[in-house]
Write an enzyme that holds these catalytic residues in place. Structure first.
Site, PDB file in Angstrom:
ATOM      1  N   ARG A   1      -7.608   5.649  14.582  1.00 57.43           N
ATOM      2  CA  ARG A   1      -8.261   4.384  14.209  1.00 57.43           C
ATOM      3  C   ARG A   1      -9.046   3.882  15.403  1.00 57.43           C
ATOM      4  O   ARG A   1      -8.865   4.356  16.511  1.00 57.43           O
ATOM      5  CB  ARG A   1      -7.229   3.319  13.799  1.00 57.43           C
ATOM      6  CG  ARG A   1      -6.463   3.672  12.537  1.00 57.43           C
ATOM      7  CD  ARG A   1      -5.543   2.540  12.078  1.00 57.43           C
ATOM      8  NE  ARG A   1      -4.827   2.936  10.876  1.00 57.43           N
ATOM      9  CZ  ARG A   1      -4.004   2.160  10.191  1.00 57.43           C
ATOM     10  NH1 ARG A   1      -3.787   0.916  10.600  1.00 57.43           N
ATOM     11  NH2 ARG A   1      -3.396   2.579   9.103  1.00 57.43           N
TER      12      ARG A   1
ATOM     13  N   CYS B   1       0.852  -1.192   0.000  1.00 54.34           N
ATOM     14  CA  CYS B   1       0.000   0.000   0.000  1.00 54.34           C
ATOM     15  C   CYS B   1       0.886   1.239   0.000  1.00 54.34           C
ATOM     16  O   CYS B   1       1.824   1.319   0.806  1.00 54.34           O
ATOM     17  CB  CYS B   1      -0.888  -0.022   1.247  1.00 54.34           C
ATOM     18  SG  CYS B   1      -1.935   1.425   1.402  1.00 54.34           S
TER      19      CYS B   1
HETATM   20  P1  ADP Z   1      -1.323  -2.107  11.238  1.00 51.60           P
HETATM   21  O1  ADP Z   1      -0.984  -1.263  12.383  1.00 51.60           O
HETATM   22  O2  ADP Z   1      -0.441  -3.304  11.187  1.00 51.60           O
HETATM   23  O3  ADP Z   1      -1.391  -1.328   9.996  1.00 51.60           O
HETATM   24  P2  ADP Z   1      -4.092  -2.398  12.229  1.00 51.60           P
HETATM   25  O4  ADP Z   1      -4.458  -0.967  12.276  1.00 51.60           O
HETATM   26  O5  ADP Z   1      -5.111  -3.337  11.656  1.00 51.60           O
HETATM   27  O6  ADP Z   1      -2.787  -2.705  11.370  1.00 51.60           O
HETATM   28  O7  ADP Z   1      -3.709  -2.863  13.694  1.00 51.60           O
HETATM   29  C1  ADP Z   1      -3.294  -4.161  13.914  1.00 51.60           C
HETATM   30  C2  ADP Z   1      -3.590  -4.624  15.324  1.00 51.60           C
HETATM   31  O8  ADP Z   1      -2.757  -3.926  16.224  1.00 51.60           O
HETATM   32  C3  ADP Z   1      -5.021  -4.394  15.762  1.00 51.60           C
HETATM   33  O9  ADP Z   1      -5.433  -5.491  16.551  1.00 51.60           O
HETATM   34  C4  ADP Z   1      -4.900  -3.185  16.639  1.00 51.60           C
HETATM   35  O10 ADP Z   1      -5.912  -3.097  17.612  1.00 51.60           O
HETATM   36  C5  ADP Z   1      -3.556  -3.420  17.269  1.00 51.60           C
HETATM   37  N1  ADP Z   1      -2.944  -2.192  17.802  1.00 51.60           N
HETATM   38  C6  ADP Z   1      -2.560  -1.109  17.129  1.00 51.60           C
HETATM   39  N2  ADP Z   1      -2.033  -0.186  17.949  1.00 51.60           N
HETATM   40  C7  ADP Z   1      -2.090  -0.712  19.199  1.00 51.60           C
HETATM   41  C8  ADP Z   1      -1.697  -0.248  20.489  1.00 51.60           C
HETATM   42  N3  ADP Z   1      -1.130   0.935  20.664  1.00 51.60           N
HETATM   43  N4  ADP Z   1      -1.925  -1.062  21.533  1.00 51.60           N
HETATM   44  C9  ADP Z   1      -2.488  -2.285  21.375  1.00 51.60           C
HETATM   45  N5  ADP Z   1      -2.858  -2.767  20.187  1.00 51.60           N
HETATM   46  C10 ADP Z   1      -2.668  -2.000  19.105  1.00 51.60           C
HETATM   47  C1  CIR Z   2      -8.064   1.936   1.726  1.00 52.46           C
HETATM   48  O1  CIR Z   2      -7.754   2.444   0.655  1.00 52.46           O
HETATM   49  O2  CIR Z   2      -8.876   2.428   2.509  1.00 52.46           O
HETATM   50  C2  CIR Z   2      -7.435   0.608   2.098  1.00 52.46           C
HETATM   51  N1  CIR Z   2      -6.800   0.044   0.941  1.00 52.46           N
HETATM   52  C3  CIR Z   2      -6.446   0.810   3.218  1.00 52.46           C
HETATM   53  C4  CIR Z   2      -5.491   1.935   2.998  1.00 52.46           C
HETATM   54  C5  CIR Z   2      -4.374   1.971   4.026  1.00 52.46           C
HETATM   55  N2  CIR Z   2      -4.749   2.763   5.084  1.00 52.46           N
HETATM   56  C6  CIR Z   2      -4.009   3.708   5.670  1.00 52.46           C
HETATM   57  O3  CIR Z   2      -4.459   4.805   5.843  1.00 52.46           O
HETATM   58  N3  CIR Z   2      -2.785   3.345   6.043  1.00 52.46           N
END
Ligand code: ADP
Ligand code: CIR
Length: 344
Positions: free
Chosen positions: A299, A261
């Site tokens: 998020r 991405c």
């Molecule tokens: P990524 O950070 O890998 O892009 P996500 O937003 O889907 O992906 O988050 C992945 C996982 O990490 C989710 O379960 C989210 O709740 C957890 N997570 C992210 N930040 C924290 C944090 N500060 N403490 C605990 N869990 C976290």
């Molecule tokens: C989107 O376009 O919404 C998904 N493909 C996820 C994009 C990645 N999100 C982000 O902001 N890091």
């Protein structure tokens, strides 16, 4: 390379606000519609997610390193708009001593801290274009490298295919494992052959983990309860150094570490805190406006595209390209200190 006859340029509903819908102009479509990378990845494949999932924020995935060059007329403006920079990307800098302090007001609101970076192996396509056999090869190479890590990262790798449903659910609920469904990734062709080739490495105390063959081939993750951002950053740095000594990652001087991405180029780092913001959280629009002004992303508590519970939000750095790791984490710390002040 030219080779196939593309359909006509896709249209987007008026409500669509994705970066794809903004930057896929008629001129860009005409220039790129017939192009294919050497590995056979096309513009139609790159944009499929944003075309099918019209609520995408971005809407594109690269299939290989060459996609970022070949489809640059589309991807470069998207990258520039998301990160505020289109590169060049500075040298990696994980120096922990330069980090500012988390204020006591912010620290009292932080429940946990997680910092991750994404990495992909050089000489393999990215997730949208990788074959089943290549994905299994990636899993083998990465799990071997993980098995050589010294303490405190030492631990176990487990393939998703060998996990029970209960184990899988529990790891997801404890924020340690990726979910089994992501419609954005599915439309982008990133969920093929699921769950084969995917897995999780967890250190003995669970503060270090690695995701294999999710959106990126490797996500290197440090996660601890509380607000010890420096400690989490230091653990991540140690793991990145140890894995970089064993594996060669896709990297470009212009775009930094390459990722599926475009939002994950550069440092490919997302540093986040789960933070309680009971006052700001009363109006999520206001919270998001403040966060955006501070260069932060909000998020939900269960990650991207999830909703928040009990006024606890995932607050992270938005920009990953054109900044060093230490600058991005410093930015997060200044930002959460300010959000805590605003929440008073
Ligand atoms: P990524 O950070 O890998 O892009 P996500 O937003 O889907 O992906 O988050 C992945 C996982 O990490 C989710 O379960 C989210 O709740 C957890 N997570 C992210 N930040 C924290 C944090 N500060 N403490 C605990 N869990 C976290
Ligand atoms: C989107 O376009 O919404 C998904 N493909 C996820 C994009 C990645 N999100 C982000 O902001 N890091």
């Amino acid at each position: 390379m030219k080779s196939h006859s593309p359909a006509s340029k896709p249209s987007f509903p008026e409500s669509c606000t994705s970066l794809l819908s903004k930057h896929l102009t008629d001129a860009v479509w005409s220039a790129l519609a017939e192009k294919k990378t050497a590995a056979g990845f096309t513009l139609e494949q790159a944009i499929r997610s944003g075309v099918e999932q019209v609520d995408s924020g971005v809407g594109v995935y690269a299939g290989d390193a060459e996609s970022y060059d070949l489809f640059a007329p589309l991807l470069a403006p998207i990258i520039k708009e998301y990160h505020g920079s289109a590169g060049p990307h500075p040298a990696t800098d994980f120096s922990c001593d330069a980090l500012p302090e988390v204020s006591p007001e912010a620290a009292s609101r932080v429940i946990s801290t997680r910092i991750r970076v994404g990495r992909n192996l050089a000489n393999f396509p990215l997730g949208a274009a990788i074959s089943r056999v290549q994905r299994l090869d990636v899993e083998k190479q990465i799990s071997e490298a993980l098995s050589n890590l010294p303490p405190p990262m030492q631990g176990q790798y487990q393939s998703l295919s060998t996990m029970s449903a209960e184990q899988n659910e529990s790891l997801i609920a404890r924020h340690l494992l990726f979910k089994n469904e992501d419609r954005f990734m599915a439309s982008g062709n990133l969920m093929r052959d699921w769950p084969e080739g995917r897995g999780l490495f967890l250190s003995e105390d669970e503060s270090f983990s690695a995701w294999v063959n999710e959106e990126d081939q490797l996500r290197i993750i440090a996660l601890k309860q509380g607000g010890d951002v420096r400690g989490v950053f230091a653990l991540l740095a140690e793991a990145v150094t140890a894995l970089s000594a064993q594996l060669t990652f896709d990297f470009s001087e212009q775009l930094g570490y390459l990722a599926s991405c475009p939002t994950n180029l550069g440092t490919s780092m997302r540093a986040s805190v789960h933070m309680s913001l009971p006052v700001l959280g009363q109006n999520e629009k206001v919270l998001k406006r403040h966060a955006e002004a501070l260069g932060l992303q909000v998020r939900g508590q269960h990650g991207e595209h999830s909703v928040s519970e009990g006024a606890v939000y995932d607050i992270s750095n938005r920009m990953r390209l054109g900044v060093t790791e230490v600058a991005a984490v410093s930015h997060l710390i200044h930002g959460i200190n300010r959000l805590a002040e605003l929440d008073e």
